[in-house]
Design an enzyme around this catalytic site. Sequence first.
Site, PDB file in Angstrom:
ATOM      1  N   GLY A  89       0.747  -1.115   0.083  1.00 19.43           N
ATOM      2  CA  GLY A  89       0.049   0.204   0.016  1.00 19.43           C
ATOM      3  C   GLY A  89       0.801   1.152  -0.060  1.00 19.43           C
ATOM      4  N   TYR A  95     -11.554  -0.791  13.114  1.00 19.46           N
ATOM      5  CA  TYR A  95     -10.397  -0.301  12.521  1.00 19.46           C
ATOM      6  C   TYR A  95      -9.572  -0.540  13.719  1.00 19.46           C
ATOM      7  CZ  TYR A  95      -6.598   2.793  11.492  1.00 19.46           C
ATOM      8  OH  TYR A  95      -5.289   3.295  11.287  1.00 19.46           O
ATOM      9  N   SER A 133      -1.292   1.391  14.923  1.00 14.53           N
ATOM     10  CA  SER A 133      -1.747   2.851  14.975  1.00 14.53           C
ATOM     11  C   SER A 133      -1.888   2.994  16.471  1.00 14.53           C
ATOM     12  CB  SER A 133      -3.161   3.080  14.359  1.00 14.53           C
ATOM     13  OG  SER A 133      -3.816   4.252  14.634  1.00 14.53           O
TER      14      SER A 133
HETATM   15  P1  NAD Z   1      -3.995   6.270   2.634  1.00 14.15           P
HETATM   16  O1  NAD Z   1      -5.460   5.789   2.408  1.00 14.15           O
HETATM   17  O2  NAD Z   1      -3.377   7.448   2.207  1.00 14.15           O
HETATM   18  O3  NAD Z   1      -3.149   5.218   2.095  1.00 14.15           O
HETATM   19  C1  NAD Z   1      -3.194   3.688   1.946  1.00 14.15           C
HETATM   20  C2  NAD Z   1      -2.495   2.927   0.949  1.00 14.15           C
HETATM   21  O4  NAD Z   1      -2.911   1.550   0.920  1.00 14.15           O
HETATM   22  C3  NAD Z   1      -2.762   3.423  -0.425  1.00 14.15           C
HETATM   23  O5  NAD Z   1      -1.631   3.329  -1.405  1.00 14.15           O
HETATM   24  C4  NAD Z   1      -3.782   2.338  -0.901  1.00 14.15           C
HETATM   25  O6  NAD Z   1      -3.514   2.060  -2.330  1.00 14.15           O
HETATM   26  C5  NAD Z   1      -3.119   1.110  -0.110  1.00 14.15           C
HETATM   27  N1  NAD Z   1      -4.224   0.163  -0.016  1.00 14.15           N
HETATM   28  C6  NAD Z   1      -5.497   0.452   0.574  1.00 14.15           C
HETATM   29  N2  NAD Z   1      -6.390  -0.889   0.582  1.00 14.15           N
HETATM   30  C7  NAD Z   1      -5.419  -1.879  -0.055  1.00 14.15           C
HETATM   31  C8  NAD Z   1      -5.604  -3.192  -0.635  1.00 14.15           C
HETATM   32  N3  NAD Z   1      -6.718  -3.658  -0.517  1.00 14.15           N
HETATM   33  N4  NAD Z   1      -4.549  -3.535  -1.604  1.00 14.15           N
HETATM   34  C9  NAD Z   1      -3.547  -2.924  -1.520  1.00 14.15           C
HETATM   35  N5  NAD Z   1      -3.208  -1.773  -1.086  1.00 14.15           N
HETATM   36  C10 NAD Z   1      -4.309  -1.107  -0.678  1.00 14.15           C
HETATM   37  O7  NAD Z   1      -3.400   5.610   4.254  1.00 14.15           O
HETATM   38  P2  NAD Z   1      -2.429   6.319   5.164  1.00 14.15           P
HETATM   39  O8  NAD Z   1      -2.995   7.128   6.114  1.00 14.15           O
HETATM   40  O9  NAD Z   1      -1.028   6.525   4.418  1.00 14.15           O
HETATM   41  O10 NAD Z   1      -2.371   4.806   5.958  1.00 14.15           O
HETATM   42  C11 NAD Z   1      -1.408   3.710   5.788  1.00 14.15           C
HETATM   43  C12 NAD Z   1      -1.272   2.830   7.148  1.00 14.15           C
HETATM   44  O11 NAD Z   1      -1.001   3.891   8.236  1.00 14.15           O
HETATM   45  C13 NAD Z   1      -2.352   2.136   7.275  1.00 14.15           C
HETATM   46  O12 NAD Z   1      -2.131   0.970   7.905  1.00 14.15           O
HETATM   47  C14 NAD Z   1      -3.203   2.979   8.526  1.00 14.15           C
HETATM   48  O13 NAD Z   1      -4.046   2.279   9.176  1.00 14.15           O
HETATM   49  C15 NAD Z   1      -1.874   3.376   9.380  1.00 14.15           C
HETATM   50  N6  NAD Z   1      -2.268   4.555  10.039  1.00 14.15           N
HETATM   51  C16 NAD Z   1      -2.562   5.717   9.371  1.00 14.15           C
HETATM   52  C17 NAD Z   1      -2.691   6.912  10.253  1.00 14.15           C
HETATM   53  C18 NAD Z   1      -3.161   8.242   9.753  1.00 14.15           C
HETATM   54  O14 NAD Z   1      -3.687   9.148  10.430  1.00 14.15           O
HETATM   55  N7  NAD Z   1      -2.960   8.697   8.538  1.00 14.15           N
HETATM   56  C19 NAD Z   1      -2.488   6.975  11.608  1.00 14.15           C
HETATM   57  C20 NAD Z   1      -2.297   5.721  12.272  1.00 14.15           C
HETATM   58  C21 NAD Z   1      -1.928   4.503  11.433  1.00 14.15           C
END
Ligand code: NAD
Length: 264
Positions: free
Chosen positions: A14, A154, A141
Amino acid sequence: MDLQLTGKTAFISGSTQGIGFAIAQKLLEEGATVIINGRSEARVIEAIEKLRVIVPEGLISGAAADFSKVEEVNTLLENLPDVDILINNAGIFEPKPFVEIADEEWFRFFEVNVLSGVRLARYFFPKMLAKDWGRIMFISSESGVNIPEEMIHYGATKTMQLAVSRGLAELTKGTNVTVNAILPGPTKSEGVGEFVKQLATSANVTPEEAEKDFFKTARPSSLLQRFASVEEIANLVTYVASPLSSATTGAALKVDGGVAKFII
Ligand code: NAD
């Protein structure tokens, strides 16, 4: 500081946008060979092109696979080379009242957020043990320890990642393979931009107001009182990916702006 990442190969699930993309960029800048991933070929190509502009000397390739489709994951695994660094980053989130979350959604969240990393680790972990070097990270997270009432499904998957990460670390005793979980706090990724828009729509306010309100009401314990940047998360991940982090293992590392109100 030389992070000694030249010659190491990393796969980041991702990583066509958000935190995963920022991790790909940092690892490339530090000299690692990087394989990015997204759901569609077009998005992967687009992200590779962007990264080639930012890090022209970077060694980058990509592989499309949707982690909610087991056949695509199996094909991906058949085609990936050995990697030294596995970053389980792919994840989905969406605010939804608990009573409206159907079984199918619970299964989808489990498959994308938990099973994605399990399937990748099941494949790469024995290879890392065999060569006695490896780095596995689960991008969990702070929501895994502070379950958000607006998306309990989540939070539950993010807690489960912590359990898988620690359990796997137990199997590395005496080796040079490390397994850690990273706990970002609220971070300004593309996905979170959408999340804030949804909160704004349901509260009938502007996204700016929703963002301010988010820190006042949903995350009042944040010491930063702002979203972290994706680069701030990627900085920690890049260090943990490096050989220099060799004594950090079995850990759940916070990069959450102090949201989770416990000392260790
Ligand atoms: P985002 O939505 O901006 O990016 C997510 C990425 O995952 C994208 O590249 C998307 O294409 C990919 N993805 C989603 N579903 C998929 C699937 N079925 N198969 C393959 N790829 C897939 O999200 P983000 O905020 O960058 O989050 C990335 C990670 O960080 C996640 O695991 C999220 O839970 C974690 N996270 C994010 C935050 C936040 O506030 N942004 C906080 C804590 C944890």
